[in-house]
Design a protein around this motif. Structure first.
Motif, PDB file in Angstrom:
ATOM      1  N   UNK A  32       8.148 116.750 -30.908  1.00  0.00           N
ATOM      2  CA  UNK A  32       7.240 116.273 -29.893  1.00  0.00           C
ATOM      3  C   UNK A  32       5.738 116.332 -30.064  1.00  0.00           C
ATOM      4  N   UNK A  33       5.476 117.407 -30.390  1.00  0.00           N
ATOM      5  CA  UNK A  33       4.323 117.940 -30.759  1.00  0.00           C
ATOM      6  C   UNK A  33       3.541 117.223 -32.171  1.00  0.00           C
ATOM      7  N   UNK A  34       4.349 117.074 -32.915  1.00  0.00           N
ATOM      8  CA  UNK A  34       3.951 116.284 -34.403  1.00  0.00           C
ATOM      9  C   UNK A  34       3.577 114.739 -33.665  1.00  0.00           C
ATOM     10  N   UNK A  35       4.533 114.418 -32.882  1.00  0.00           N
ATOM     11  CA  UNK A  35       4.202 112.912 -32.489  1.00  0.00           C
ATOM     12  C   UNK A  35       3.307 112.884 -31.597  1.00  0.00           C
ATOM     13  N   UNK A  36       3.100 113.592 -30.526  1.00  0.00           N
ATOM     14  CA  UNK A  36       2.157 113.504 -29.472  1.00  0.00           C
ATOM     15  C   UNK A  36       1.138 114.455 -29.483  1.00  0.00           C
ATOM     16  N   UNK A  37       0.955 115.441 -30.475  1.00  0.00           N
ATOM     17  CA  UNK A  37       0.163 116.442 -30.478  1.00  0.00           C
ATOM     18  C   UNK A  37      -1.431 116.301 -30.097  1.00  0.00           C
ATOM     19  N   UNK A  38      -2.040 115.123 -30.496  1.00  0.00           N
ATOM     20  CA  UNK A  38      -3.375 114.799 -30.251  1.00  0.00           C
ATOM     21  C   UNK A  38      -3.539 114.562 -28.634  1.00  0.00           C
ATOM     22  N   UNK A  39      -2.415 114.170 -28.255  1.00  0.00           N
ATOM     23  CA  UNK A  39      -2.575 113.793 -26.524  1.00  0.00           C
ATOM     24  C   UNK A  39      -2.225 114.706 -25.794  1.00  0.00           C
ATOM     25  N   UNK A  40      -1.563 115.902 -26.094  1.00  0.00           N
ATOM     26  CA  UNK A  40      -1.051 117.098 -25.330  1.00  0.00           C
ATOM     27  C   UNK A  40      -2.202 118.004 -24.822  1.00  0.00           C
ATOM     28  N   UNK A  51       3.365 112.510 -18.451  1.00  0.00           N
ATOM     29  CA  UNK A  51       4.447 113.859 -18.516  1.00  0.00           C
ATOM     30  C   UNK A  51       5.338 113.406 -19.602  1.00  0.00           C
ATOM     31  N   UNK A  52       5.589 114.211 -20.488  1.00  0.00           N
ATOM     32  CA  UNK A  52       6.522 114.039 -21.583  1.00  0.00           C
ATOM     33  C   UNK A  52       7.652 115.004 -21.308  1.00  0.00           C
ATOM     34  N   UNK A  53       8.858 114.844 -21.239  1.00  0.00           N
ATOM     35  CA  UNK A  53       9.980 116.081 -21.081  1.00  0.00           C
ATOM     36  C   UNK A  53      10.678 116.334 -22.437  1.00  0.00           C
ATOM     37  N   UNK A  54      10.685 117.716 -22.782  1.00  0.00           N
ATOM     38  CA  UNK A  54      11.425 118.066 -23.933  1.00  0.00           C
ATOM     39  C   UNK A  54      12.898 118.221 -23.477  1.00  0.00           C
ATOM     40  N   UNK A  55      13.621 117.442 -24.044  1.00  0.00           N
ATOM     41  CA  UNK A  55      14.964 117.306 -23.588  1.00  0.00           C
ATOM     42  C   UNK A  55      16.283 117.733 -24.582  1.00  0.00           C
ATOM     43  N   UNK A  56      17.325 118.113 -24.127  1.00  0.00           N
ATOM     44  CA  UNK A  56      18.467 118.331 -24.979  1.00  0.00           C
ATOM     45  C   UNK A  56      18.782 117.098 -25.844  1.00  0.00           C
ATOM     46  N   UNK A  57      19.386 117.090 -26.751  1.00  0.00           N
ATOM     47  CA  UNK A  57      20.095 116.042 -27.328  1.00  0.00           C
ATOM     48  C   UNK A  57      21.263 115.458 -26.750  1.00  0.00           C
ATOM     49  N   UNK A  80       6.996 131.561 -30.057  1.00  0.00           N
ATOM     50  CA  UNK A  80       6.929 130.217 -30.910  1.00  0.00           C
ATOM     51  C   UNK A  80       6.435 128.927 -30.244  1.00  0.00           C
ATOM     52  N   UNK A  81       6.560 129.052 -28.761  1.00  0.00           N
ATOM     53  CA  UNK A  81       5.978 127.793 -28.169  1.00  0.00           C
ATOM     54  C   UNK A  81       4.512 127.922 -27.943  1.00  0.00           C
ATOM     55  N   UNK A  82       3.972 129.244 -28.065  1.00  0.00           N
ATOM     56  CA  UNK A  82       2.434 129.422 -27.814  1.00  0.00           C
ATOM     57  C   UNK A  82       1.895 129.124 -28.958  1.00  0.00           C
ATOM     58  N   UNK A  83       2.631 129.434 -30.202  1.00  0.00           N
ATOM     59  CA  UNK A  83       1.928 129.274 -31.547  1.00  0.00           C
ATOM     60  C   UNK A  83       1.851 127.767 -31.765  1.00  0.00           C
ATOM     61  N   UNK A  84       2.897 127.037 -31.302  1.00  0.00           N
ATOM     62  CA  UNK A  84       3.003 125.786 -31.561  1.00  0.00           C
ATOM     63  C   UNK A  84       2.157 124.773 -30.732  1.00  0.00           C
ATOM     64  N   UNK A  85       1.842 125.100 -29.516  1.00  0.00           N
ATOM     65  CA  UNK A  85       0.939 124.659 -28.603  1.00  0.00           C
ATOM     66  C   UNK A  85      -0.164 124.901 -29.124  1.00  0.00           C
ATOM     67  N   UNK A  86      -0.839 126.011 -29.562  1.00  0.00           N
ATOM     68  CA  UNK A  86      -2.296 126.391 -29.788  1.00  0.00           C
ATOM     69  C   UNK A  86      -2.435 125.665 -31.240  1.00  0.00           C
ATOM     70  N   UNK A  87      -1.541 125.493 -31.986  1.00  0.00           N
ATOM     71  CA  UNK A  87      -1.684 124.911 -33.219  1.00  0.00           C
ATOM     72  C   UNK A  87      -1.991 123.540 -33.124  1.00  0.00           C
ATOM     73  N   UNK A  88      -1.622 122.658 -32.075  1.00  0.00           N
ATOM     74  CA  UNK A  88      -1.927 121.535 -31.996  1.00  0.00           C
ATOM     75  C   UNK A  88      -3.121 121.258 -30.818  1.00  0.00           C
ATOM     76  N   UNK A  89      -3.977 122.341 -30.585  1.00  0.00           N
ATOM     77  CA  UNK A  89      -5.155 122.279 -29.506  1.00  0.00           C
ATOM     78  C   UNK A  89      -4.573 122.327 -28.297  1.00  0.00           C
ATOM     79  N   UNK A  90      -3.392 122.603 -27.784  1.00  0.00           N
ATOM     80  CA  UNK A  90      -2.979 122.374 -26.230  1.00  0.00           C
ATOM     81  C   UNK A  90      -3.064 123.781 -25.761  1.00  0.00           C
TER      82      UNK A  90
END
Length: 427
Positions: free
Chosen positions: A182-190, A162-168, A210-220
């Motif tokens: 997060x997707x750049x770092x973990x994309x191949x694992x998501x 489980x990876x959490x998208x957090x506020x700064x 934007x979230x959908x596009x981002x997820x799909x670009x990384x294969x999730x």
């Protein structure tokens, strides 16, 4: 004449009353039962984000089904005024308008977390290398419980999966660029991005497209929890393209405590019979459903994920509420909501009290009707004072008061009166 916008708001009772007079949706308030105090005076009900009010016509809708059950027995499945066999189908078109989908992409069934599990059976297909799920850090607890249990069910460590998208640090809201990182770092694992699009705590609306596009670009795969979004914002699910979405109907959709949930499956998956899923007979081909010896043949679209025949009495309450939404129109409701919540924000700012802050985004396009308000050093006792003053809102630990003026039944005058009473308590 049109209702004022944020550039012309005034902090007076006369102004609030004038806005209500100009409001083309004001008549819908009369369609709801309003909670009252001991003297019979309506309370200020700003808690539609937790449980919506009961439409007055709900009783008649349910009574119709009770009458048909009493008079027809089992024959009500085909001979009732609203035949029970296809009853759920009658809800799909109206529900689809609210979430911005095609009718065959939507079905009313089960409850929210059950539907979330059913969707993850189909769209969370982890491998040894790609098994992680991203959620927002303040996701509603039920979502986290469900996600963690799915990760564990597949034999992985939930703490690692489980990876959490957090506020700064020092911030309350999530930034899209941090999700991108997060997707750049973990994309191949998501394997799945699972986001509650309108956060229950902060009221922040996350951009589905934007979230959908981002997820799909990384294969999730991408899933959306609309529990606090449906009937509140306009998610445009078909156009924005997530793989699935789930929601409840008892908050802004006013269907009654614990009522059924809804589910969206994008049409690109509609005819894929090979998608892994948990199956039940009501998802089977309608033409052969009652020939009990056929192998499972899923109905195309979201209906193919149904398990059991629909609970009619609960669906009748949903039908009653959706009829009101159909009459009011989501475009109109969203327009009023932006102004109603904007007026609330304006009045809170006008207090000029540095003990109060709003953590919900200031941009109306990044929130629904809810404002999450913090009062410095306040405890739940402060919220109790609001309740004693005739205001029904919601307290969330450690220090947030959630206030949700709902466009179907709340008024500008109520917003003004809420802030007046809030000021009185502060003083």
């Amino acid at each position: 004449m049109r209702i004022a916008d944020a550039t012309t708001f005034e902090s007076t009772l006369d102004f609030a009353k004038e806005q209500d007079r100009l409001d083309p949706l004001s008549r819908f308030r009369g369609k709801f039962h309003l909670p009252t105090d001991a003297s019979g005076k309506p309370l200020i009900y700003f808690c539609g984000n937790s449980l919506g009010l009961q439409p007055k016509q709900t009783e008649a809708y349910i009574q119709q089904e009770l009458n048909d059950w009493a008079n027809l027995g089992v024959e009500g499945h085909v001979d009732a005024t609203n035949p029970w066999m296809p009853y759920h189908e009658s809800l799909s078109a109206q529900m689809a308008k609210i979430v911005g989908a095609k009718s065959h992409e939507v079905v009313i069934m089960n409850t929210l977390t059950v539907n979330l599990h059913l969707m993850m059976v189909s769209f969370y297909r982890p491998t040894k290398k790609r098994y992680k799920i991203i959620v927002e850090t303040d996701a509603f607890p039920s979502d986290k419980y469900a996600v963690r249990s799915q990760i564990k069910h597949h034999g992985f460590d939930p703490d690692a999966g489980l990876i959490e998208w957090k506020p700064r640090p020092g911030e309350q809201l999530c930034r899209l660029e941090d999700l991108e990182a997060l997707m750049q770092t973990h994309g191949k694992e998501i394997a799945l991005v699972m986001v509650g699009n309108t956060n229950y705590y902060s009221g922040q609306y996350y951009p589905i497209d934007q979230i959908t596009t981002l997820g799909h670009e990384h294969g999730a795969k991408v899933g959306i929890d609309l529990a606090h979004g449906v009937g509140n914002i306009q998610p445009n699910l078909h156009e924005n393209g997530p793989d699935f979405a789930v929601w409840c109907t008892y908050k802004y959709l006013n269907s009654g405590p614990g009522s059924l949930g809804g589910c969206f499956v994008h049409e690109r998956h509609a005819n894929n019979k090979d998608i892994n899923r948990f199956t039940g007979w009501w998802g089977h081909n309608k033409q052969t459903r009652f020939n009990m010896r056929h192998e499972f043949d899923p109905i195309p679209g979201a209906e193919g994920w149904q398990l059991s025949n629909p609970p009619i009495l609960s669906m009748a309450a949903i039908k009653a509420s959706l009829a009101i939404f159909e009459e009011a129109g989501m475009d109109n409701l969203r327009e009023k909501s932006i102004k109603l919540t904007g007026f609330l924000e304006f009045l809170i700012d006008s207090l000029k009290d540095d003990r109060i802050s709003i953590i919900t985004p200031r941009n109306p396009e990044l929130r629904g009707c809810q404002l999450s308000i913090t009062v410095r050093e306040a405890t739940k006792d402060f919220h109790q004072k609001l309740t004693d003053a005739g205001i029904i809102s919601d307290w969330r630990e450690p220090d947030v008061i959630r206030v949700a003026p709902t466009p179907l039944y709340n008024t500008f005058e109520e917003v003004f009166e809420f802030v007046t009473r809030l000021k009185r308590i502060l003083n």
